[in-house]
Design an enzyme around this catalytic site. Structure first.
Site, PDB file in Angstrom:
ATOM      1  N   GLY A 177       0.844  -1.193   0.000  1.00  0.00           N
ATOM      2  CA  GLY A 177       0.000   0.000   0.000  1.00  0.00           C
ATOM      3  C   GLY A 177       0.878   1.241   0.000  1.00  0.00           C
ATOM      4  O   GLY A 177       2.007   1.215   0.496  1.00  0.00           O
ATOM      5  N   HIS A 193      -2.628   7.635   6.677  1.00  0.00           N
ATOM      6  CA  HIS A 193      -1.662   8.554   6.046  1.00  0.00           C
ATOM      7  C   HIS A 193      -2.358   9.829   5.560  1.00  0.00           C
ATOM      8  O   HIS A 193      -1.764  10.903   5.573  1.00  0.00           O
ATOM      9  CB  HIS A 193      -0.965   7.888   4.859  1.00  0.00           C
ATOM     10  CG  HIS A 193       0.163   6.979   5.239  1.00  0.00           C
ATOM     11  ND1 HIS A 193       1.311   7.423   5.859  1.00  0.00           N
ATOM     12  CD2 HIS A 193       0.335   5.648   5.086  1.00  0.00           C
ATOM     13  CE1 HIS A 193       2.127   6.401   6.060  1.00  0.00           C
ATOM     14  NE2 HIS A 193       1.562   5.306   5.601  1.00  0.00           N
ATOM     15  N   GLN A 252       3.094   9.953   1.065  1.00  0.00           N
ATOM     16  CA  GLN A 252       4.378   9.248   1.128  1.00  0.00           C
ATOM     17  C   GLN A 252       5.272   9.546  -0.075  1.00  0.00           C
ATOM     18  O   GLN A 252       6.461   9.217  -0.062  1.00  0.00           O
ATOM     19  CB  GLN A 252       4.149   7.736   1.225  1.00  0.00           C
ATOM     20  CG  GLN A 252       3.455   7.322   2.508  1.00  0.00           C
ATOM     21  CD  GLN A 252       3.297   5.827   2.584  1.00  0.00           C
ATOM     22  OE1 GLN A 252       2.337   5.280   2.061  1.00  0.00           O
ATOM     23  NE2 GLN A 252       4.255   5.149   3.202  1.00  0.00           N
ATOM     24  N   HIS A 256      -4.583   1.560   7.462  1.00  0.00           N
ATOM     25  CA  HIS A 256      -3.202   2.056   7.532  1.00  0.00           C
ATOM     26  C   HIS A 256      -2.988   3.163   6.493  1.00  0.00           C
ATOM     27  O   HIS A 256      -2.471   4.233   6.817  1.00  0.00           O
ATOM     28  CB  HIS A 256      -2.217   0.891   7.305  1.00  0.00           C
ATOM     29  CG  HIS A 256      -0.780   1.315   7.252  1.00  0.00           C
ATOM     30  ND1 HIS A 256       0.141   0.938   8.196  1.00  0.00           N
ATOM     31  CD2 HIS A 256      -0.100   2.101   6.378  1.00  0.00           C
ATOM     32  CE1 HIS A 256       1.315   1.486   7.907  1.00  0.00           C
ATOM     33  NE2 HIS A 256       1.197   2.190   6.799  1.00  0.00           N
ATOM     34  N   GLU A 257      -3.423   2.893   5.254  1.00  0.00           N
ATOM     35  CA  GLU A 257      -3.223   3.890   4.190  1.00  0.00           C
ATOM     36  C   GLU A 257      -4.088   5.130   4.430  1.00  0.00           C
ATOM     37  O   GLU A 257      -3.651   6.260   4.205  1.00  0.00           O
ATOM     38  CB  GLU A 257      -3.517   3.286   2.814  1.00  0.00           C
ATOM     39  CG  GLU A 257      -2.614   2.120   2.429  1.00  0.00           C
ATOM     40  CD  GLU A 257      -1.140   2.379   2.680  1.00  0.00           C
ATOM     41  OE1 GLU A 257      -0.667   3.520   2.504  1.00  0.00           O
ATOM     42  OE2 GLU A 257      -0.434   1.431   3.080  1.00  0.00           O
ATOM     43  N   CYS A 316       5.732   0.092   7.420  1.00  0.00           N
ATOM     44  CA  CYS A 316       5.375   1.225   6.566  1.00  0.00           C
ATOM     45  C   CYS A 316       6.607   1.619   5.763  1.00  0.00           C
ATOM     46  O   CYS A 316       7.700   1.713   6.322  1.00  0.00           O
ATOM     47  CB  CYS A 316       4.919   2.394   7.446  1.00  0.00           C
ATOM     48  SG  CYS A 316       4.473   3.862   6.517  1.00  0.00           S
ATOM     49  N   LEU A 317       6.421   1.853   4.469  1.00  0.00           N
ATOM     50  CA  LEU A 317       7.564   2.218   3.624  1.00  0.00           C
ATOM     51  C   LEU A 317       8.194   3.536   4.063  1.00  0.00           C
ATOM     52  O   LEU A 317       9.361   3.788   3.764  1.00  0.00           O
ATOM     53  CB  LEU A 317       7.136   2.291   2.154  1.00  0.00           C
ATOM     54  CG  LEU A 317       6.665   0.960   1.542  1.00  0.00           C
ATOM     55  CD1 LEU A 317       6.186   1.171   0.111  1.00  0.00           C
ATOM     56  CD2 LEU A 317       7.759  -0.088   1.591  1.00  0.00           C
TER      57      LEU A 317
HETATM   58 NI    NI Z   1       2.458   3.443   5.653  1.00  0.00          NI
END
Ligand code: NI
Length: 183
Positions: free
Chosen positions: A45, A144, A50, A140-141, A98-99
């Site tokens: 995701g 953000h 991000q 989660h997304e 998380c990236l």
């Molecule tokens: Ni994330």
């Protein structure tokens, strides 16, 4: 095109993202770039903040789960202007990463089930319910877009233990296999 992923400490990750309209410049290219960036970084995701854009756009592709669970593995979505309408009271704890927070994985409680309204890449409206792991990834997304990160949701003790590692990410000392942009 693979975009750099903004890491923990960048202000854009703490903004409440803005809705967009169908005439947002080069939207389809941006969506393609977000998928490419996510695949390259081996994520499932990615939300627009991000990649440095404070807009309400996120992409998800659970293809890596295809072998274990074909139904889960078939879940691929673009969500524009998403709005969570309802969350179950029941929560489940599961591990997340998380990236934007390379190298950190923690247990996070999430609503077991959610109801969400969003537009797809063609600006067609959807109202859908998700549960289990799909609901976890969507939440989660979605977080953000609200300026929230999964590390905000861990227990106070775990947060204390993570402090120095998060500080290292802020200082640009974290290593990742993909291109990042530190604060
Ligand atoms: Ni994330």
């Amino acid at each position: 095109m693979i975009l750099p992923i903004y890491t923990y400490g960048n202000a854009v990750l703490r903004k409440v993202a803005e809705p967009i309209s169908a005439d947002y410049p080069q939207l389809s290219t941006l969506i393609d770039n977000m998928f490419q960036t996510m695949y390259h970084a081996e994520g499932v995701g990615l939300a627009a903040p991000q990649v440095g854009l404070p807009i309400r756009l996120l992409v998800i592709d659970l293809a890596p789960f295809k072998e274990d669970d074909p139904e889960l593995g078939a879940f691929k979505v673009v969500m524009i202007n998403a709005n969570i309408l309802d969350r179950s009271e029941e929560e489940v704890v599961g591990e997340e990463g998380c990236l934007s927070i390379p190298g950190i994985h923690e247990n996070v409680p999430r609503a077991q089930k959610i109801k969400i309204q969003y537009m797809d890449a063609d600006f067609k409206e959807h109202i859908e319910e998700f549960e289990g792991y799909k609901a976890r990834v969507v939440q989660h997304e979605y977080d953000h877009l609200e300026g929230n990160l999964f590390t905000d949701k861990v227990t106070p003790i775990r947060r204390q233990l993570l402090k120095s590692r998060l500080t290292n990410i802020v200082k640009g000392k974290a290593s990742a296999s993909y291109k990042t942009k530190s604060a």
